[in-house]
Design a protein around this motif. Structure first.
Motif, short mmCIF file in Angstrom:
data_model
loop_
_atom_site.label_atom_id
_atom_site.label_comp_id
_atom_site.label_asym_id
_atom_site.label_seq_id
_atom_site.Cartn_x
_atom_site.Cartn_y
_atom_site.Cartn_z
N MET A 11 47.09 52.57 29.43
CA MET A 11 46.74 51.75 30.60
C MET A 11 46.76 50.28 30.24
N SER A 12 47.39 49.46 31.06
CA SER A 12 47.40 48.01 30.83
C SER A 12 46.09 47.41 31.31
N ASP A 13 45.76 46.24 30.74
CA ASP A 13 44.55 45.56 31.20
C ASP A 13 44.76 45.07 32.63
N PRO A 14 43.75 45.25 33.50
CA PRO A 14 43.88 44.75 34.88
C PRO A 14 44.19 43.27 34.90
N ALA A 15 45.10 42.88 35.79
CA ALA A 15 45.57 41.50 35.83
C ALA A 15 44.54 40.55 36.42
N TYR A 16 43.61 41.06 37.22
CA TYR A 16 42.59 40.22 37.83
C TYR A 16 41.36 41.06 38.12
N SER A 17 40.33 40.45 38.64
CA SER A 17 39.04 41.13 38.77
C SER A 17 39.08 42.24 39.80
N GLU A 18 38.15 43.16 39.65
CA GLU A 18 38.03 44.25 40.61
C GLU A 18 37.64 43.72 41.99
N ALA A 19 36.80 42.70 42.02
CA ALA A 19 36.41 42.10 43.30
C ALA A 19 37.61 41.53 44.04
N GLU A 20 38.53 40.90 43.29
CA GLU A 20 39.74 40.37 43.92
C GLU A 20 40.62 41.51 44.44
N ALA A 21 40.70 42.60 43.68
CA ALA A 21 41.47 43.76 44.15
C ALA A 21 40.88 44.30 45.45
N GLU A 22 39.56 44.39 45.50
CA GLU A 22 38.91 44.89 46.71
C GLU A 22 39.16 43.97 47.90
N ARG A 23 39.15 42.66 47.64
CA ARG A 23 39.41 41.71 48.72
C ARG A 23 40.81 41.91 49.27
N ARG A 24 41.76 42.07 48.38
CA ARG A 24 43.15 42.24 48.81
C ARG A 24 43.34 43.56 49.56
N ILE A 25 42.69 44.62 49.09
CA ILE A 25 42.81 45.91 49.76
C ILE A 25 42.21 45.86 51.16
N ALA A 26 41.10 45.11 51.31
CA ALA A 26 40.48 44.96 52.63
C ALA A 26 41.42 44.27 53.60
N VAL A 27 42.24 43.36 53.08
CA VAL A 27 43.22 42.66 53.92
C VAL A 27 44.42 43.55 54.22
N ASP A 28 44.88 44.28 53.20
CA ASP A 28 46.06 45.13 53.36
C ASP A 28 45.87 46.39 52.52
N GLY A 29 45.57 47.50 53.18
CA GLY A 29 45.34 48.75 52.48
C GLY A 29 46.57 49.33 51.81
N ARG A 30 47.75 48.71 52.03
CA ARG A 30 48.99 49.18 51.41
C ARG A 30 49.46 48.21 50.32
N ASP A 31 48.57 47.38 49.83
CA ASP A 31 48.90 46.44 48.75
C ASP A 31 48.94 47.23 47.44
N VAL A 32 50.12 47.63 47.02
CA VAL A 32 50.27 48.52 45.87
C VAL A 32 49.70 47.90 44.61
#
Length: 334
Positions: A1-22
């Motif tokens: 597994m690669s290290d996550p590129a950014y924080s989990e909070a940022e990932a959650e923010r992006r998913i809330a905006v677009d649930g298909r953000d791969v």
């Protein structure tokens, strides 16, 4: 597994905006995997794969990695469950045959048996084979029914008192960062279907129970509530707005039945389960299998109010109930 590129909070923010953000779904999955929350990681890897297959922009190499990670998680689930169940006193050789089949299905080692029912049991999380496929149960089969129905006036009074307070009812389907949600049949944060829940993750909420003591006492003292750590029982007042509909959906497990005690039925409306429909009658219990596709509609010009609670499927043997309880405890530690 690669290290996550950014924080989990940022990932959650992006998913809330677009649930298909791969990319964000994969980032969230990697964070959950690193935190040893394998089940959540698997669900976000699967959501990323599904979004990519549906045409969302993605890196093919990252999707191949997600598939590999998902397979790794899947391979580990069965040994974990066997070990945890054994530690809880349920050695694999002592598993009830139906429970053993259910675990094999959960672990991907066996397919669900075929069904000739027009609307078979299709629970979203756990399938226990061998339970009768009935859309509605006959309430007269349950000896405790009379005691629950006898308390209808007091339960209705407590439910109506809740409606007089502001902000007590909340949308039944709420946002969560713990799992991918998608559209959820258009019901996400939709107040057309709202609830006041006396339990949270299967545990009573003291301040809510204090507002409805007769309701909680009646149900908990009489009904054979489905008790699964972090999941059940659920005891709630359910409000369906005037002229609104709950879209077709299925519940999480088929090892339980759902009970409706109608409190306010202002006019036409119905609960459909599979091929059958029933109208609510105030004070008269309805019992159904929510692992069968079902929907509900309120055709009246006023809101409908129902008390909902879940009971163990009556065909389960005591040892099956005990093993199902321990299974979900084991699942939660994976």
């Amino acid at each position: 597994m690669s290290d996550p590129a950014y924080s989990e909070a940022e990932a959650e923010r992006r998913i809330a905006v677009d649930g298909r953000d791969v990319e964000a779904l994969l980032n969230k999955a990697d964070h959950r995997f690193a935190a040893l929350d394998r089940r959540a990681a698997a669900s976000f890897y699967a959501a990323a794969i599904q979004a990519a297959q549906a045409g969302a922009p993605h890196d093919p190499a990252e999707i191949r990695r997600a598939i590999a990670q998902g397979r790794e998680i899947e391979r580990g689930i069965l040994p974990h469950l066997i070990a945890e169940l054994a530690a809880a006193g349920h050695s694999q050789r002592d598993w009830h045959p139906r429970f053993a089949a259910a675990v094999a299905i959960m672990a991907g080692q066996r397919q669900r048996p075929p069904s000739s029912a027009p609307y078979p049991q299709t629970p979203t999380a756990y399938y226990h084979p061998g339970l009768p496929e009935r859309e509605f149960a006959d309430p007269s089969e349950f000896a405790w029914r009379d005691r629950v129905e006898a308390a209808f006036p007091e339960i209705r009074k407590e439910g109506l008192a809740l409606l007089e307070g502001d902000g007590r009812f909340a949308p039944y389907v709420r946002r969560s960062a713990t799992r991918p949600q998608g559209d959820v049949h258009g019901m996400l944060e939709n107040r057309d279907w709202s609830t006041f829940e006396l339990t949270d993750s299967g545990r009573p909420v003291a301040e809510r129970v204090a507002l409805c003591p007769q309701t909680y006492e009646t149900i908990s003292d009489n009904a054979p509530l489905c008790d699964i750590t972090n999941r059940a029982p659920s005891i709630m007042f359910s409000l369906l707005a005037a002229g609104r509909r709950i879209p077709p959906h299925t519940g999480m497990i088929n090892a339980r039945l759902i009970c409706h005690l109608p409190l306010v039925v202002p006019g036409a409306g119905a609960l459909r389960v599979g091929t059958s429909s029933r109208s609510w009658e105030e004070g008269r219990l309805l019992v159904f299998d929510d692992s069968v596709e079902h929907d509900a509609r309120n055709d009246a010009h006023l809101d409908r109010l129902v008390l909902i609670f879940d009971i163990w499927h009556p065909d389960l043997e005591p040892i099956e109930r005990a093993q199902i309880r321990e299974l979900f405890k084991a699942v939660d530690t994976y």
